[in-house]
Scaffold this active site. Structure first.
Site, PDB file in Angstrom:
ATOM      1  N   ALA A 150       0.818  -1.216   0.000  1.00  0.00           N
ATOM      2  CA  ALA A 150       0.000   0.000   0.000  1.00  0.00           C
ATOM      3  C   ALA A 150       0.850   1.264   0.000  1.00  0.00           C
ATOM      4  CB  ALA A 150      -0.921  -0.004   1.216  1.00  0.00           C
TER       5      ALA A 150
ATOM      6  N   ARG B 250      -1.951   7.291 -11.647  1.00  0.00           N
ATOM      7  CA  ARG B 250      -3.004   7.223 -12.660  1.00  0.00           C
ATOM      8  C   ARG B 250      -4.380   7.633 -12.107  1.00  0.00           C
ATOM      9  NH1 ARG B 250      -1.108   1.224 -14.305  1.00  0.00           N
ATOM     10  NH2 ARG B 250      -0.317   1.369 -12.173  1.00  0.00           N
TER      11      ARG B 250
ATOM     12  N   LYS C  15      -3.953   6.431  -3.350  1.00  0.00           N
ATOM     13  CA  LYS C  15      -4.781   5.461  -4.066  1.00  0.00           C
ATOM     14  C   LYS C  15      -5.540   4.496  -3.167  1.00  0.00           C
ATOM     15  CE  LYS C  15      -3.062   2.077  -6.836  1.00  0.00           C
ATOM     16  NZ  LYS C  15      -2.646   1.484  -8.128  1.00  0.00           N
TER      17      LYS C  15
ATOM     18  N   GLY D 103       0.137  -7.943 -15.539  1.00  0.00           N
ATOM     19  CA  GLY D 103       1.220  -8.870 -15.849  1.00  0.00           C
ATOM     20  C   GLY D 103       0.623 -10.137 -16.457  1.00  0.00           C
TER      21      GLY D 103
ATOM     22  N   LYS E 167     -33.114  17.639  15.047  1.00  0.00           N
ATOM     23  CA  LYS E 167     -31.676  17.603  15.352  1.00  0.00           C
ATOM     24  C   LYS E 167     -31.469  17.537  16.844  1.00  0.00           C
ATOM     25  CE  LYS E 167     -29.291  20.706  16.748  1.00  0.00           C
ATOM     26  NZ  LYS E 167     -28.640  21.959  17.146  1.00  0.00           N
TER      27      LYS E 167
ATOM     28  N   ASN F   6     -34.199  27.566  19.011  1.00  0.00           N
ATOM     29  CA  ASN F   6     -33.152  27.058  19.909  1.00  0.00           C
ATOM     30  C   ASN F   6     -31.892  27.891  19.921  1.00  0.00           C
ATOM     31  OD1 ASN F   6     -32.625  26.281  17.236  1.00  0.00           O
ATOM     32  ND2 ASN F   6     -31.323  24.606  17.925  1.00  0.00           N
TER      33      ASN F   6
HETATM   34  C1  UD1 Z   1       0.969  -5.288 -10.385  1.00  0.00           C
HETATM   35  C2  UD1 Z   1       1.751  -6.506 -10.881  1.00  0.00           C
HETATM   36  C3  UD1 Z   1       1.047  -7.067 -12.111  1.00  0.00           C
HETATM   37  C4  UD1 Z   1      -0.389  -7.411 -11.769  1.00  0.00           C
HETATM   38  C5  UD1 Z   1      -1.105  -6.219 -11.148  1.00  0.00           C
HETATM   39  C6  UD1 Z   1      -2.436  -6.664 -10.607  1.00  0.00           C
HETATM   40  C7  UD1 Z   1       4.107  -6.180 -10.357  1.00  0.00           C
HETATM   41  C8  UD1 Z   1       5.436  -5.792 -10.882  1.00  0.00           C
HETATM   42  N1  UD1 Z   1       3.094  -6.108 -11.194  1.00  0.00           N
HETATM   43  O1  UD1 Z   1       1.030  -4.311 -11.398  1.00  0.00           O
HETATM   44  O2  UD1 Z   1       1.731  -8.219 -12.566  1.00  0.00           O
HETATM   45  O3  UD1 Z   1      -1.062  -7.837 -12.928  1.00  0.00           O
HETATM   46  O4  UD1 Z   1      -0.362  -5.664 -10.048  1.00  0.00           O
HETATM   47  O5  UD1 Z   1      -3.205  -5.584 -10.163  1.00  0.00           O
HETATM   48  O6  UD1 Z   1       4.010  -6.551  -9.201  1.00  0.00           O
HETATM   49  N2  UD1 Z   1       3.285  -0.752  -4.444  1.00  0.00           N
HETATM   50  C9  UD1 Z   1       4.086  -0.489  -3.352  1.00  0.00           C
HETATM   51  N3  UD1 Z   1       5.384  -0.089  -3.567  1.00  0.00           N
HETATM   52  C10 UD1 Z   1       5.892   0.035  -4.800  1.00  0.00           C
HETATM   53  C11 UD1 Z   1       5.063  -0.245  -5.915  1.00  0.00           C
HETATM   54  C12 UD1 Z   1       3.776  -0.645  -5.708  1.00  0.00           C
HETATM   55  O7  UD1 Z   1       3.670  -0.597  -2.203  1.00  0.00           O
HETATM   56  O8  UD1 Z   1       7.069   0.384  -4.893  1.00  0.00           O
HETATM   57  C13 UD1 Z   1       1.889  -1.181  -4.193  1.00  0.00           C
HETATM   58  C14 UD1 Z   1       0.879  -0.226  -4.748  1.00  0.00           C
HETATM   59  O9  UD1 Z   1       0.465   0.699  -3.758  1.00  0.00           O
HETATM   60  C15 UD1 Z   1      -0.264  -1.143  -5.157  1.00  0.00           C
HETATM   61  C16 UD1 Z   1       0.406  -2.467  -5.427  1.00  0.00           C
HETATM   62  O10 UD1 Z   1       1.681  -2.403  -4.848  1.00  0.00           O
HETATM   63  O11 UD1 Z   1      -1.202  -1.288  -4.107  1.00  0.00           O
HETATM   64  C17 UD1 Z   1       0.521  -2.750  -6.915  1.00  0.00           C
HETATM   65  O12 UD1 Z   1       1.269  -1.732  -7.520  1.00  0.00           O
HETATM   66  P1  UD1 Z   1       0.888  -1.117  -8.917  1.00  0.00           P
HETATM   67  O13 UD1 Z   1       1.862  -0.083  -9.257  1.00  0.00           O
HETATM   68  O14 UD1 Z   1      -0.534  -0.791  -8.953  1.00  0.00           O
HETATM   69  O15 UD1 Z   1       1.183  -2.404  -9.830  1.00  0.00           O
HETATM   70  P2  UD1 Z   1       0.556  -2.760 -11.228  1.00  0.00           P
HETATM   71  O16 UD1 Z   1       1.226  -1.990 -12.285  1.00  0.00           O
HETATM   72  O17 UD1 Z   1      -0.918  -2.714 -11.159  1.00  0.00           O
HETATM   73 CA    CA Z   2      -2.356  -2.013  -9.665  1.00  0.00          CA
END
Ligand code: UD1
Ligand code: CA
Length: 463
Positions: A9, A15, A22, A139, A350, A385
């Site tokens: 998280a 995006r 997020k 992925g 209220k 009131n």
């Molecule tokens: C990731 C997966 C992808 C998968 C998708 C599913 C990887 C490299 N890719 O891509 O294969 O299909 O999720 O939804 O894992 N986050 C961190 N630290 C970071 C980067 C991300 O905590 O340095 C957390 C983000 O807050 C998020 C989650 O990891 O909650 C996923 O990261 P995000 O950047 O959304 O990955 P995707 O590109 O969606």
């Molecule tokens: Ca994601």
């Protein structure tokens, strides 16, 4: 064997184009990461580690105690994120679920089934996968000819042929904890995004001869990873469908599920009917045999059994059994209605208690008041009131009658079984059984209407 979970998280969620981090964006009223943690609680994880970074304080404040936090100060990818839990987690024996904070729809049953398969197969890793009709952004799962998982390739690193694969990585995994950290140590960042991908762990394990499994779920929407507002709306719709379905299965009639918005933690009793256009939010609890709606919004309120609420708004209010509210009533914080009460059209309540069987039927404001039982509050009667500086209390005893268009200027107390004459402005207390009248005595001037009319006509003709 111990069960751990790591929730990712720390990302900013560029995006989303939002000031809000997020994972704190709500889906059906609850931040996404809250849904994920709820799901983990359902399957009874021993320890949950949340990796925080962007908005760490806000995320931690929202999730509160009972979880452990690891800070990822700079976001270098999902693999790097999991590594931030190394000090807390790496040395422990057990099974670890890794799940993303932006996948709020993953179900507890799915995690349970994955865990069972993972243990039965004695796997090093089990990935939750799904066949996505539109896999862009996810992925891709690359399998060998025998159908075994070889690796995961990120969208940005896909060859054109790989991009055509529709089986995607949901971002949810079950790992043998020791093998997870052994593989993480080998992850490099030589990819299109220059990040340490968690997904590379699978290929590393596979190359070391480990057993890597996929659990292919047939619930496509469960794996939605919310990266932008379009996906947020999609997740919202799907979560809404799921919540509505669970209430219907429990015996609630929903006339138009597409136009019924119920947040995750709302509770509703059987045989209650929900009419179109309602929003039930927060910690709202609704009893049995109620009819709610149409077009009603109820937030953090408690509604008894057999209640009718029509076209109204309730916020932090309590409504007793068999009470009727609306149409067009507004119950604000601290409104507490007893049993068999009637709150009619254009009535606002209220911070006021209204006793059993009392009626406030039309066009009233009742604020900072204690109204007894069997009281009739006439049309247009109000509590006054607020003096511009302080709020004052009004009390009305049991069985009293407040005539139409009465102003009760607080602080003031009306006793039991008293009678306040219509049109009165009441500034002094009224004792039990007394009648109060506070208005100018009427005077009729004989034939004066005619005289006045003639005078006005004459004046008009002159000018
Ligand atoms: C990731 C997966 C992808 C998968 C998708 C599913 C990887 C490299 N890719 O891509 O294969 O299909 O999720 O939804 O894992 N986050 C961190 N630290 C970071 C980067 C991300 O905590 O340095 C957390 C983000 O807050 C998020 C989650 O990891 O909650 C996923 O990261 P995000 O950047 O959304 O990955 P995707 O590109 O969606
Ligand atoms: Ca994601």
């Amino acid at each position: 064997m111990s069960l751990y979970a790591v929730v990712l998280a720390a990302g900013q969620g560029k995006r989303m184009k939002s000031k809000l981090y997020k994972v704190l964006h709500p889906v059906c009223g609850k931040p996404m990461v809250g849904h994920v943690v709820d799901t983990l609680n359902e399957i009874k994880v021993d320890r949950t580690f949340v990796v925080v970074g962007h908005g760490a304080e806000a995320v931690q404040q929202y999730l509160g105690e009972g979880l452990e936090y690891a800070l990822q100060a700079v976001q270098q990818g999902t693999g790097h994120a999991v590594l931030q839990t190394k000090e807390l987690l790496a040395g422990l024996a057990g099974t670890t679920i890794v799940i993303c904070g932006d996948t709020p729809l993953v179900k507890a049953e799915t995690l349970q089934t994955m865990l069972e398969q993972h243990h039965a197969e004695q796997a090093a890793a089990t990935i939750l996968t799904v066949d996505m009709p539109n896999p862009a952004g996810y992925g891709r799962i690359i399998r060998d000819e025998a159908g075994h998982v070889l690796k995961i390739v990120e969208q940005k690193d896909c060859t054109p042929a790989e991009a055509l694969i529709s089986e995607i990585n949901s971002g949810t995994y079950v790992f043998d904890n020791a093998k997870l950290f052994a593989a993480l140590a080998e992850v490099k960042n030589d990819n299109a995004q220059g990040e340490y991908y968690l997904t590379d762990v699978l290929h590393i394990m596979k190359s070391a001869g480990e057993n890597v499994q996929a659990y292919l779920s047939d619930d496509v929407k469960e794996s939605i990873g919310v990266n932008d507002r379009v996906l947020l709306a999609e997740a919202e719709r799907y979560m809404r469908e799921r919540i509505n379905l669970s209430h219907m299965v429990n015996g609630v009639t929903i006339i138009d599920p597409e136009h019924t918005y119920i947040e995750k933690d709302v509770k509703i009793g059987a045989d209650t009917v929900l009419l179109p256009g309602i929003m039930l939010r927060g910690e709202t609890v609704i009893g049995e045999d109620c009819v709610i709606g149409p077009e009603t919004e109820i937030t953090n309120s408690k509604v008894g059994n057999g209640v009718e609420i029509q076209k109204s708004v309730l916020l932090e209010a309590e409504v007793g059994d068999e009470t009727h509210v609306g149409p067009f009533a507004y119950l604000r914080p601290g409104a507490k209605l007893g049993k068999g009460v009637k709150i009619g059209d254009f009535v606002e309540v209220k911070n006021a208690t209204i006793g059993d069987n009392s009626k406030v039927s039309h066009l009233s404001y009742v604020g900072d008041a204690t109204i007894g039982s069997d009281v009739n509050f006439g049309c247009g009667a109000i509590t006054v009131n607020y003096d511009g500086f302080n709020k004052h209390k009004t009390e009305v005893g049991d069985g009293s009658f407040i005539g139409s268009n009465v102003n009760l200027i607080a602080p003031v107390r009306i006793g039991n079984r008293s009678f306040v004459v219509a049109g009165s402005t009441i500034t002094h207390n009224v004792n039990d059984n007394d009648l109060a009248i506070g208005r100018v005595r009427q005077e009729n001037k004989e034939g004066y209407a005619e005289k006045m009319r003639n005078k006005l006509i004459a004046r008009k003709n002159k000018s």
